[in-house]
Design an enzyme around this catalytic site. Structure first.
Site, short mmCIF file in Angstrom:
data_model
loop_
_atom_site.label_atom_id
_atom_site.label_comp_id
_atom_site.label_asym_id
_atom_site.label_seq_id
_atom_site.Cartn_x
_atom_site.Cartn_y
_atom_site.Cartn_z
N CYS A 13 0.79 -1.24 0.00
CA CYS A 13 0.00 0.00 0.00
C CYS A 13 0.81 1.28 0.00
CB CYS A 13 -0.93 0.02 1.21
SG CYS A 13 -2.28 -1.12 1.02
C1 UDX Z 1 -0.46 0.48 5.61
C2 UDX Z 1 -1.31 1.45 6.45
O1 UDX Z 1 -0.83 1.46 7.78
C3 UDX Z 1 -2.78 1.05 6.39
O2 UDX Z 1 -3.57 1.98 7.11
C4 UDX Z 1 -3.21 1.03 4.94
O3 UDX Z 1 -4.55 0.65 4.83
C5 UDX Z 1 -2.33 0.07 4.15
O4 UDX Z 1 -0.96 0.45 4.29
P1 UDX Z 1 0.53 -1.96 5.96
O5 UDX Z 1 1.01 -1.91 4.56
O6 UDX Z 1 -0.10 -3.23 6.45
O7 UDX Z 1 -0.55 -0.80 6.23
O8 UDX Z 1 1.79 -1.69 6.89
P2 UDX Z 1 2.21 -0.73 8.08
O9 UDX Z 1 2.08 -1.42 9.36
O10 UDX Z 1 1.58 0.59 7.95
O11 UDX Z 1 3.77 -0.61 7.74
C6 UDX Z 1 4.21 -0.14 6.48
C7 UDX Z 1 5.69 -0.17 6.37
O12 UDX Z 1 6.27 0.86 7.17
C8 UDX Z 1 6.38 -1.46 6.82
O13 UDX Z 1 7.38 -1.80 5.89
C9 UDX Z 1 6.97 -1.12 8.17
O14 UDX Z 1 8.09 -1.89 8.48
C10 UDX Z 1 7.32 0.33 7.97
N1 UDX Z 1 7.37 1.11 9.21
C11 UDX Z 1 6.26 1.26 9.97
C12 UDX Z 1 8.56 1.71 9.60
O15 UDX Z 1 9.59 1.61 8.91
N2 UDX Z 1 8.58 2.45 10.75
C13 UDX Z 1 7.49 2.62 11.53
O16 UDX Z 1 7.60 3.30 12.56
C14 UDX Z 1 6.29 1.99 11.14
#
Ligand code: UDX
Length: 415
Positions: A260
């Site tokens: 996403c």
């Molecule tokens: C995301 C959105 O959070 C969600 O609301 C939307 O509907 C879809 O996209 P998701 O793809 O499941 O959800 O992952 P998320 O938990 O948001 O993490 C995204 C990425 O960011 C991951 O690769 C994670 O490792 C990274 N991340 C997250 C960081 O590098 N640092 C953080 O502090 C949080």
């Protein structure tokens, strides 16, 4: 309510299962018969906590035949919106789904609401979906209603997120359309915002833009901290206590991946350019993110020469709790290692099968064997990595696994 869900992917399947659990009569439509058979057998085709359990308890009608959705009160369009080569969102599946629903509407006697749940760029529902639906000969607002209701599910927590949403956004054509969705969510204890269709489309993309920007910003601070000998996580703790900022999503590391955030940011940038506005911040957010994972390889090269070395990778999924490797940092890292002449040996508790489809040429092994490599990169923060023995190893950590600090040489990417 009689609800049809178009698309048995991530968004559609979670919605179908959860709505069935809440007592609605669900028909799930997809073209992939094998997938439907699996779902009908109570098994989820995706790795998502709680989904198998719900599917084994509820009854969801699965079909590839759109005629079966004729009796619906509500039709949820949940098909994928992948990226084109140029970063713009591909609306091919949305268009196909709308055409099929239009055929159903042609023969439909009673009023129903068609709601877009797929993530789409602002304007899509009004400019693409509604005109196709009206090709049925039925009039929007009179014979059928339309809503856009974005989802905010996080992989690995999708069932929980669905049942406990942070907010419900109902982008409505008119009150009558919105009332149908409001009725569906009347039990939910979360703020409900009823707004225009294109505002709802933008709320979804703006949310992901904020999340992506936040991660790139903390990574930029992290890259500075690394050079200055400061621990970014301590900085983030101090910053996050300001309640205007908040403490979530401040983990610096190798950047964001998944199905996403990267795709939605690219799509928003492409849409912005279409309307003649250059979105400078979002471009920098993506650019920084694109380079972040490779910083691990640069750090590695200060300790080990890649040519002829065997490099271990712990974690392939874009985050823990999922087998999803779409746009994951491990892809860029493995490509760079192979280009540099290293051999790669990788382990992930859930994502090895998916990663093997992309990189059949690398080695896959258990965590202990991966730790035998000349150096190890930690790419996903699976909890089990907190219980490995890193003593004597060279470890480059992209995700802040505390136990790895016992290694002989330990480098964090932003600390
Ligand atoms: C995301 C959105 O959070 C969600 O609301 C939307 O509907 C879809 O996209 P998701 O793809 O499941 O959800 O992952 P998320 O938990 O948001 O993490 C995204 C990425 O960011 C991951 O690769 C994670 O490792 C990274 N991340 C997250 C960081 O590098 N640092 C953080 O502090 C949080």
């Amino acid at each position: 309510m009689r609800i049809s869900v178009i698309g048995a992917g991530y968004v559609g399947l979670v919605a179908a299962a959860c709505l069935a659990k809440l007592g609605h009569a669900i028909t799930l439509v997809d073209i992939d018969e094998a997938k439907l058979k699996q779902i009908a057998g109570g098994i989820s085709p995706i790795h998502e906590p709680g989904l198998d359990e719900i599917l084994s308890q509820v009854s969801v009608e699965t079909t590839s035949d759109y005629e079966r959705i004729g009796g619906s009160d509500l039709i949820l369009i949940c098909v994928g919106t992948p990226c084109n080569q140029d970063g713009a969102m591909s609306l091919e599946y949305i268009e196909k789904a709308a055409r099929q629903v239009s055929r159903v509407l042609r023969l439909k006697a009673n009023y129903c609401v068609v709601a877009v749940r797929s993530t789409v760029v602002p304007g899509t529902t009004e400019e693409l979906v509604i005109p196709i639906l009206e090709q049925s000969g039925k009039k929007v607002g009179r014979d059928f209603g339309v809503c856009m209701e974005p989802e905010f599910l996080q992989e690995g927590k999708a069932v929980y997120n669905y049942m406990n949403p942070s907010r419900i956004i109902i982008g409505q054509l008119d009150e009558r359309s919105g009332d149908v969705l409001a009725e569906l969510y009347k039990h939910v204890k979360a703020p409900v915002i009823r707004t225009s269709i294109r505002t709802a489309e933008m709320i979804k993309l703006a949310s992901n833009a904020f999340l992506g920007a936040r991660i790139s910003l903390i990574n930029e601070i992290g890259n500075m901290c690394k050079a200055l000998g400061i621990d970014t996580y301590e900085v983030a703790k101090g910053v996050g206590l300001d309640d205007r900022i908040g403490s979530k999503f401040l983990n610096s590391g190798i950047g964001f991946g998944g199905s996403c955030l990267p795709k939605d940011l690219r799509a928003l940038i492409a849409r912005s350019r279409q309307i003649g506005y250059e979105p400078e911040i979002l471009e920098r957010v993506l650019k920084l993110n694109d380079g972040q994972a490779l910083r691990m390889v640069e750090l590695l090269k200060t300790h080990v020469s890649l040519k002829g070395a065997t490099i271990g990778i712990l974690g392939l999924a874009f985050k823990p709790g999922t087998d999803d490797v779409r746009d994951c940092g491990a892809i860029k890292i493995v490509e760079a290692l192979l280009d540099g002449g290293a051999a790669v040996r990788a382990y992930d508790p859930a994502a090895m099968d998916n990663f093997r489809k992309l990189f059949p040429q690398i080695g896959y092994a258990g965590p202990d064997e991966v730790l035998e490599s000349d150096a190890v990169l930690i790419v996903t923060e699976w909890e089990e990595f907190e219980h490995l023995d890193y003593t004597g190893k060279i470890v480059i950590d992209g995700r802040r696994v505390s136990k790895a600090r016992e290694a002989r040489i330990y480098e964090g990417v932003c600390w």
